[in-house]
Design an enzyme around this catalytic site. Structure first.
Site, PDB file in Angstrom:
ATOM      1  N   HIS A 286       0.827  -1.214   0.000  1.00 14.49           N
ATOM      2  CA  HIS A 286       0.000   0.000   0.000  1.00 14.49           C
ATOM      3  C   HIS A 286       0.863   1.267   0.000  1.00 14.49           C
ATOM      4  O   HIS A 286       0.365   2.343   0.310  1.00 14.49           O
ATOM      5  CB  HIS A 286      -0.905   0.024   1.232  1.00 14.49           C
ATOM      6  CG  HIS A 286      -1.744  -1.195   1.410  1.00 14.49           C
ATOM      7  ND1 HIS A 286      -2.660  -1.593   0.472  1.00 14.49           N
ATOM      8  CD2 HIS A 286      -1.778  -2.121   2.399  1.00 14.49           C
ATOM      9  CE1 HIS A 286      -3.252  -2.713   0.877  1.00 14.49           C
ATOM     10  NE2 HIS A 286      -2.727  -3.054   2.043  1.00 14.49           N
TER      11      HIS A 286
ATOM     12  N   HIS B 229      -7.188  -4.262  -0.753  1.00 14.24           N
ATOM     13  CA  HIS B 229      -6.547  -5.539  -1.094  1.00 14.24           C
ATOM     14  C   HIS B 229      -7.268  -6.189  -2.261  1.00 14.24           C
ATOM     15  O   HIS B 229      -7.090  -7.368  -2.532  1.00 14.24           O
ATOM     16  CB  HIS B 229      -6.577  -6.500   0.091  1.00 14.24           C
ATOM     17  CG  HIS B 229      -6.123  -5.902   1.365  1.00 14.24           C
ATOM     18  ND1 HIS B 229      -6.987  -5.272   2.241  1.00 14.24           N
ATOM     19  CD2 HIS B 229      -4.895  -5.807   1.916  1.00 14.24           C
ATOM     20  CE1 HIS B 229      -6.296  -4.819   3.276  1.00 14.24           C
ATOM     21  NE2 HIS B 229      -5.035  -5.132   3.104  1.00 14.24           N
TER      22      HIS B 229
END
Lengths: 329, 329
Positions: free
Chosen positions: B57, B215
């Protein structure tokens, strides 16, 4: 084509509207012709620094407008040179009476259009940026292409102008950065231009294009996609050999994402480049890591090395406030 | 899979080596367990602010370590929670004696592992971040997911700690940001996790997943890929309705790229969001536009709105120096 856009023909205009909305105190965005200027410009007695080029490489150049860097940027259509009237309009907006420095990436259309504009302007100097060691001539270029070094030229010339340097000094410093900088890039995937709608080229799933240009122009060769260590070495060796960079040099290492490459991979590549340079006795004293000269959604990276001296280092370190590069203010 | 990596199992370790090399004066990166700490920590008498989560991320969370924001970040494996011993090691490194604030995105694994760590630490407070309005429960979550607001919580709590606020005050401010922030995202493409080697899901060429998780968890619905105006409205309406945000509110608008989306498209989306908010009588007084909470190479965007008051605004504006967010220093 999967893109978050409205009419493909309006992409640049629509994006500039968003840029203006995002940075109301920093930027003054005008249309017809399109110019992105620093809201604080013109500054009386300061050299005005202007660059520009095709859109699709953001944050280049519009993201580098602001105090300590560019006074204005001229965004062309996607992968298309800005027109002479954009450059003239930019100069008219930001010229503070001390001359205008035009920083131009060495693509045939850009060179021609900036030259045409310069004929109508007083007291300008033009510096061409041609740092890409990959190929001598290319689809849009006679001579070498201008790529990653553009960010470094804009920062250093912009800092000199902000510090009160005259036009000749700013141009000389920009030329010094061009002379001391070398770059090369690679791509894993092709970019998709909005008004085209399909990828610019087809690269097999197991191949990489080494020496790619920022518009997807062909590089030196396609080769099997191996590991990051081999890929980074394939970029760094030609860069080192070209200037050449030698043991004892102090350098700025700029590890650039072409847009679609995750930061995880970018830092991984940067770490490998640092290790290879250390092994050669070359000391990295400044770094820049991120997506700064992109090619829309293209996955890939480029490396740029700049040989530093204390004067260039001080100008690099000087405060800057732009949408994409900011420190000290 | 096309990635610039060496051994897929070593991606995070290799990337951390590059991060350490890129920011030698700012960061102290240690291994076994992996912790990215501000080189200036611990600061005696200052609350230590720690966050962490799965890698992939970036720049979240490691790119937000530095003065004015996080004292340390704990990077887990890709899309995998950090372990309790990482959190304990981070606290041991950066605890300045005034307590430790743990900022945790609301994913089951993260919550559990931070809780386990906290049992072994003195004087900690934990704040859960759950700003995603898209879905109530999800693949990795009971309750709402933590997404874009994380950056805002880390900045504001970090600024409070830097200004000398005590642990209760820092926790209260972090909770205030969580209470006043709402987010939603969409994806055009799936991310590819290095050790998996293929995209996390398959999205048809003409569809978009609205309400996606970071995700690649499923969102609210898949719908035809239309134009940017419709996509931005599809994110903004549920956000506005949820808090709710109303006419007269002053807000921070954060337009985030999921990683692979070009800046041209991101600014275009931002401009549309600004116009929709203006039409509602909601005043955007602060902005953040860029790839800050990403999902590897996923193409997509998220929007986050935070209702501001003068205290939160001042903390947002306070100087910060991290790899990814920097101003005033």
């Amino acid at each position: 084509m999967k893109k978050i856009i409205n009419n493909p023909a309006d992409v640049v205009t629509d994006a500039l509207r968003g840029l203006a909305a995002a940075h109301p105190a920093l930027l003054r965005v005008t249309r017809d012709p399109a110019v992105v200027a620093w809201a604080g410009s013109p500054v009386a007695g300061k050299v005005a620094v202007i660059s520009g080029g095709g859109s699709g490489h953001e944050p280049l150049h519009t993201g580098f407008v602001g105090p300590g860097m560019l006074d204005a940027a001229c965004p062309g259509a996607v992968f298309t040179s800005p027109t002479p009237d954009q450059v003239q309009a930019a100069a008219a907006q930001v010229d503070g009476g001390a001359g205008v420095l035009l920083l131009v990436k060495n693509y045939t259309g850009d060179v021609l259009n900036f030259e045409t504009a310069a004929e109508f302007l007083d007291n300008t100097r033009t510096v061409l940026i041609d740092d890409d060691v990959a190929v001598q001539d290319s689809s849009f270029t006679a001579g070498r292409r201008g790529v990653g070094a553009t960010v470094l030229v804009e920062k250093i010339a912009g800092a000199a102008a902000a510090a009160g340097a005259d036009l000749d000094t700013c141009a000389r410093l920009a030329e010094a950065v061009v002379a001391g900088a070398r770059s090369m890039g690679l791509a894993l995937t092709a970019p998709t231009v909005p008004h085209v709608g399909s990828p610019s080229f087809v690269l097999p799933e197991d191949e990489v294009e080494v020496g790619i240009g920022i518009h997807g122009e062909p590089g030196r060769r396609r080769e099997p996609l191996t590991d990051a260590s081999a890929l980074v070495a394939a970029l760094l060796e030609p860069i080192l050999d070209d200037l050449p960079f030698v043991a004892g040099d102090e350098v700025l290492l700029f590890t650039n994402s072409m847009g679609g490459t995750p930061l995880l991979e970018l830092y991984l590549a940067h770490g490998i480049a640092e290790e290879l340079l250390a092994a050669r006795g070359i000391t990295v004293i400044r770094r820049l890591v991120g997506p700064y000269v992109t090619s829309l959604d293209m996955q890939g990276i480029s490396l740029t090395l700049l040989r530093l001296d204390p004067a260039l280092t001080d100008l690099w370190d000087a405060p800057v406030h732009t949408a994409a590069l900011r420190w000290g203010m």
